[in-house]
Design an enzyme around this catalytic site. Structure first.
Site, mmCIF file in Angstrom:
data_model
loop_
_atom_site.group_PDB
_atom_site.id
_atom_site.type_symbol
_atom_site.label_atom_id
_atom_site.label_comp_id
_atom_site.label_asym_id
_atom_site.label_seq_id
_atom_site.Cartn_x
_atom_site.Cartn_y
_atom_site.Cartn_z
ATOM 1 N N CYS A 102 4.597 -1.841 -4.702
ATOM 2 C CA CYS A 102 4.081 -1.613 -3.352
ATOM 3 C C CYS A 102 4.677 -0.351 -2.746
ATOM 4 O O CYS A 102 5.890 -0.156 -2.731
ATOM 5 C CB CYS A 102 4.428 -2.823 -2.483
ATOM 6 S SG CYS A 102 3.888 -2.678 -0.784
ATOM 7 N N GLU A 114 -5.314 5.436 -8.184
ATOM 8 C CA GLU A 114 -4.561 4.486 -8.992
ATOM 9 C C GLU A 114 -4.967 3.055 -8.659
ATOM 10 O O GLU A 114 -5.270 2.717 -7.520
ATOM 11 C CB GLU A 114 -3.054 4.689 -8.791
ATOM 12 C CG GLU A 114 -2.584 6.010 -9.378
ATOM 13 C CD GLU A 114 -1.079 6.188 -9.356
ATOM 14 O OE1 GLU A 114 -0.560 6.808 -10.302
ATOM 15 O OE2 GLU A 114 -0.425 5.718 -8.415
#
EC number: 2.1.1.192
Length: 393
Positions: free
Chosen positions: A370, A115
């Site tokens: 995150c 990703e």
């Protein structure tokens, strides 16, 4: 007996070799590109010049078709097309968050997936790239850490993420057009899947390409490498890459950090701080960023804030502390600290004279924030023989 994190890994890097046997020029160093050009018919005396021309077409203009390289003779273009290719990772899915964040699932050799996240801001555009398929570090707060490590990415697959994003953003300049100083993709952070310093050579080669003044042209001050603390490679990063450094710190005692960031069992806080203290001088960096995820009742007390300051002062490390509200994911064992607690923690650090920005959560609605990255199709670790069979090597 404590468990030691590995210094090296039982993991292979798969070169990008296409079924028809053509060599991918993406990711090769200038010296290596010169070698393969000579091996396939380019006169040795011309090779350095040809590398410069091809390099600019690939990395400055984003050209993938040799036929479009119009400053090369037609016969030479045909010769290049016969022996070489220009390939980058394939985009499988592209999700766009309400805040403009883009998350790409890209496929690489062997059918594996990683990703990549693009985060637009008013004054910059940051691309968060991956260095491994999965991760070996099993940080307990990180979604990627729940995915088994499969393999390292090649230099081509790493820099190819940058090229892919420039494709999607339409940011390749047009030869002969007026130069536009505005860049949609202005910064790179190695904060995606994997531990970059466990794939040092490929990360270094990819970032050298990104920084090349005749190519993608990103300043080393625009590239930040984040590590969990692979101490022996920190000095190499300063010497051989010279980019900005961020450390996934997240705890102020070895007892807590051993759980949150298990590599701490191999290189503890004192060893890590000692390595960090030398980094700014060698790399000519102004400061090191300490990343600190805020976990309710785990690492967010006033005492933690004061201990963090003590660590930084004791080793005289020029530092900025990024406070990261925990981004929850399915099955996560932690909760995010309250906004009031995060602000109180930040205020202690700020009053001591250090920058302590609270990171704004971006892309959490598409699991792009995150600590949330993880391949949609998870692969277990494979043997070298299995991977070679998949990729036709």
């Amino acid at each position: 007996m404590s468990v030691k994190a590995p210094i090296t890994q039982d993991v292979v890097t798969i070169p990008r070799k296409l079924p028809e046997g053509r060599i991918n020029l993406v990711g090769l160093t200038r010296d290596r590109m010169r070698e393969v050009l000579i091996d396939h018919g380019t006169p040795e005396k011309q090779a350095k010049m040809r590398v410069g021309q091809i390099w600019q077409w690939i990395y400055q203009w984003g050209v993938r078709d040799f036929e479009a390289m119009t400053n090369l003779a037609k016969a030479y273009r045909a010769q290049l097309a016969e022996h070489f290719t220009i390939e980058i990772p394939e985009v499988i899915t592209r999700l766009v968050s309400e805040d403009g964040t883009r998350k790409y699932l890209v496929r690489i050799a062997g059918g594996h997936e990683v990703e990549v996240v693009y985060i637009p801001e008013e004054d910059r555009g940051t691309l968060c790239i991956s260095s491994q398929v999965g991760c070996t570090l099993t940080c307990s707060f990180c979604h990627t850490g729940t995915q088994k490590l499969v393999r390292n990415l090649t230099a081509a697959e790493i820099v190819g993420q940058v090229m892919m994003a420039r494709d999607d953003l339409g940011e390749w300049p047009v030869p002969g057009a007026p130069k536009d100083e505005t860049r949609l993709l202005s910064n790179i952070v190695l904060m995606g899947m994997g531990e970059p310093l466990y794939n040092f050579d490929n990360v270094r080669d990819a970032m050298k390409i990104a920084m090349d003044p005749e190519g993608i042209q990103l300043s080393r001050r625009r590239i930040t490498l984040s590590t969990s603390g692979v101490v022996p490679e920190i000095a190499r990063t300063a010497e051989e890459i010279g980019c900005l450094l961020a450390i996934s710190f997240h705890a102020t005692t070895d007892e807590v950090r051993d759980v949150l960031v298990p590599i701490n069992k191999r290189w503890n806080i004192e060893e890590l701080l000692s390595a960090l203290a030398a980094y700014p001088k060698v790399s000519n960096s102004e400061r090191i960023t300490f990343e600190y995820v805020m976990l309710d009742g785990v690492n967010d007390s006033d005492a933690d804030a004061h201990r963090l300051l003590d660590h930084i002062r004791r080793y005289k490390i020029p530092a900025k502390i990024n406070l990261i509200p925990f981004n929850e994911w399915p099955g996560a064992p932690y909760k995010r600290s309250s906004n009031n607690r995060i602000r109180a923690f930040a205020n202690i650090i700020y009053q001591a004279g250090y920058a302590a920005p609270i990171r704004k959560t971006r892309g959490d609605d598409i699991m792009a924030a995150c600590g949330q990255l993880k391949s949609a199709t998870e692969r277990a670790r494979k043997s070298k023989k299995q991977i070679e069979a998949e990729t036709g090597l």
